[in-house]
Design a protein around this motif. Sequence first.
Motif, PDB file in Angstrom:
ATOM      1  N   THR A   8      43.993  78.191  39.497  1.00 44.07           N
ATOM      2  CA  THR A   8      43.075  77.368  38.714  1.00 44.07           C
ATOM      3  C   THR A   8      41.707  77.357  39.382  1.00 44.07           C
ATOM      4  O   THR A   8      41.577  77.617  40.578  1.00 44.07           O
ATOM      5  N   TRP A   9      40.690  77.040  38.600  1.00 43.34           N
ATOM      6  CA  TRP A   9      39.329  76.979  39.119  1.00 43.34           C
ATOM      7  C   TRP A   9      39.223  75.840  40.128  1.00 43.34           C
ATOM      8  O   TRP A   9      39.808  74.779  39.929  1.00 43.34           O
ATOM      9  N   PRO A  10      38.530  76.024  41.251  1.00 45.56           N
ATOM     10  CA  PRO A  10      38.438  74.959  42.259  1.00 45.56           C
ATOM     11  C   PRO A  10      37.730  73.725  41.718  1.00 45.56           C
ATOM     12  O   PRO A  10      36.868  73.803  40.837  1.00 45.56           O
ATOM     13  N   ASN A  11      38.115  72.565  42.251  1.00 44.48           N
ATOM     14  CA  ASN A  11      37.531  71.292  41.844  1.00 44.48           C
ATOM     15  C   ASN A  11      36.338  70.939  42.717  1.00 44.48           C
ATOM     16  O   ASN A  11      36.287  71.283  43.901  1.00 44.48           O
ATOM     17  N   GLN A  12      35.393  70.215  42.144  1.00 45.17           N
ATOM     18  CA  GLN A  12      34.242  69.734  42.900  1.00 45.17           C
ATOM     19  C   GLN A  12      34.688  68.656  43.889  1.00 45.17           C
ATOM     20  O   GLN A  12      35.519  67.807  43.563  1.00 45.17           O
ATOM     21  N   ARG A  13      34.128  68.704  45.089  1.00 43.62           N
ATOM     22  CA  ARG A  13      34.409  67.695  46.112  1.00 43.62           C
ATOM     23  C   ARG A  13      33.113  67.000  46.504  1.00 43.62           C
ATOM     24  O   ARG A  13      32.052  67.618  46.530  1.00 43.62           O
ATOM     25  N   ASN A  14      33.237  65.729  46.820  1.00 46.12           N
ATOM     26  CA  ASN A  14      32.061  64.949  47.179  1.00 46.12           C
ATOM     27  C   ASN A  14      31.609  65.262  48.598  1.00 46.12           C
ATOM     28  O   ASN A  14      32.433  65.519  49.494  1.00 46.12           O
ATOM     29  N   ALA A  15      30.304  65.199  48.813  1.00 44.29           N
ATOM     30  CA  ALA A  15      29.752  65.355  50.156  1.00 44.29           C
ATOM     31  C   ALA A  15      30.037  64.115  50.987  1.00 44.29           C
ATOM     32  O   ALA A  15      30.061  62.993  50.473  1.00 44.29           O
ATOM     33  N   THR A  16      30.275  64.318  52.282  1.00 36.45           N
ATOM     34  CA  THR A  16      30.328  63.195  53.222  1.00 36.45           C
ATOM     35  C   THR A  16      28.896  62.793  53.536  1.00 36.45           C
ATOM     36  O   THR A  16      28.142  63.579  54.108  1.00 36.45           O
ATOM     37  N   ARG A  17      28.521  61.578  53.160  1.00 38.60           N
ATOM     38  CA  ARG A  17      27.130  61.135  53.296  1.00 38.60           C
ATOM     39  C   ARG A  17      26.909  60.271  54.546  1.00 38.60           C
ATOM     40  O   ARG A  17      25.765  60.037  54.929  1.00 38.60           O
ATOM     41  N   ARG A  18      27.999  59.798  55.139  1.00 39.53           N
ATOM     42  CA  ARG A  18      27.918  59.026  56.394  1.00 39.53           C
ATOM     43  C   ARG A  18      28.882  59.668  57.379  1.00 39.53           C
ATOM     44  O   ARG A  18      30.072  59.362  57.408  1.00 39.53           O
TER      45      ARG A  18
END
Length: 516
Positions: A502-512
């Motif tokens: 399956t197409w990879p999912n978006q992951r959130n950036a670590t901001r802290r």
Amino acid sequence: MRKSSFLVLFLVAFGLTAQAQDKDQVIENMIKEAKENSQLKKLAYEVTDLIGPRLVGTPQMQKAHDWAVDTYAEWGIEAENEQWGVWRGWERGVSHIDLIEPRVVSLEGMQLAWSPSTDGPVTGEVVIVPDLEDSVAFQNWLSNEVEGKFVMISMMQPSGRPEYNWKEFATEESFEKMKKDRQEAAEAWADRIEKTGYNARSLPAALEEAGAAGVVASYWSQGFGVQKIFSASTKNIPMVDIALEDYGMLYRMVENDAKPKLRINAESKELGEMPTFNTIATIKGSEKPEEYIILSAHFDSWDGGTGATDNATGTLVMMEAMRILKKMYPNPKRTIIAGHWGSEEQGLNGSRAFVEDHPEIIENIQAVFNQDNGTGRVVNISGQGFLHAYEFINRWLEPVPQDVRRHIETTFPGSPAGGGSDYASFLAVGAPGFSLSSLNWSYFNYTWHTNRDTYDKIVFDDVENNVILTAILTYMASEDDQSFKREKSILPVNPRSGRQMTWPNQRNATRRGMLD
């Protein structure tokens, strides 16, 4: 044929010929500039020797961002540092590791990233994590044998010679015996650590709580004199990596009851909360300014060496390509952006943040060209699962000189990468991101995240090769009459799981980072 029709056909043919000649001239000029006026060695010296490693949250990372903005300004290219988060601030100081008993010698080693400072030299006896029956016995050992001591937590390598060296010179029987000894030693050490009730990540914290003076590790990279240098997992006591050769000597001394003592001075500074950035450079498009080509390379590095091939070389490729494009193609059809991402090493954070923060750019990307994996010439480009990548990539590659193109294998449609480098951040949202994948040059054993990733490992002929390739791909993608078609191919079945990929999912950036 009427004269008017003939005239129209003649003018059209003449226009197409002139356009082709203009294209050929621009490409010829770019190649000449890359070969005869290269800035690569100057840029490499400034970013690796003068600024040094670029660990996220360090003053050196900030200096690198400011240097890039200033360098772009000298070339007449707009650039800015775009903040996307904050990170634990830390600055490396002097590491000095000395054996003081049973003899005196300075050892090869260094504190790991984010290691606590010793606040002056600390002296203590050296012990090894013991091979005990179970976690109960280990807890008893922690309570009685650890306080005030330096604890070795890595296995001793049976040999400091890489496998390829054994294969070249050893008898077949000796080579096979060495491989068997290595495998058995690794398995025995893994079993030893498992019986403590901890793992490699949690064990240092347990030793710290038990009163250890410090933690001593050795992460050999399977190359002569090469160590992987990552991060410490202690909060108050130093954590250091000692080179295989000296680590083995210490280990044998402990095993033979020589009671070796170390004196460690690990200087470092905690700097609190530090801003983290991406450096974004832009050459505005003239006809389709709301469509984008992104030249992508992460700017940060680990700090065992100076981050030369991971990823100063990718950074240099994109900066030099931008300089040449600005000089020889100052009014591109589409907008060209160079993205120098922060904190790739901790999880593609800079590029993930850019994707999250700039949906207006993401939805109009013509192509992302990313270069990361070392100093070698580009040898592979995958279509990353896009059904029409064959059509576009091959068209953009067509005018690339044969001495550059002949090294490159293409794979279409390919499969989208779920990680590995920053192009994956774009693929996860369906944007066309492509890895310009490089020849190995013993990357994983000798320079990837090691103490030997330094200027002298850069192969400038190959980096120049990649500059020419990137500049031409960018020019062709910018001039293309068609916008990239994002239709995805049907992904194949994973041979390991038997399930369709399956197409990879978006992951959130670590901001802290490392602050909570």
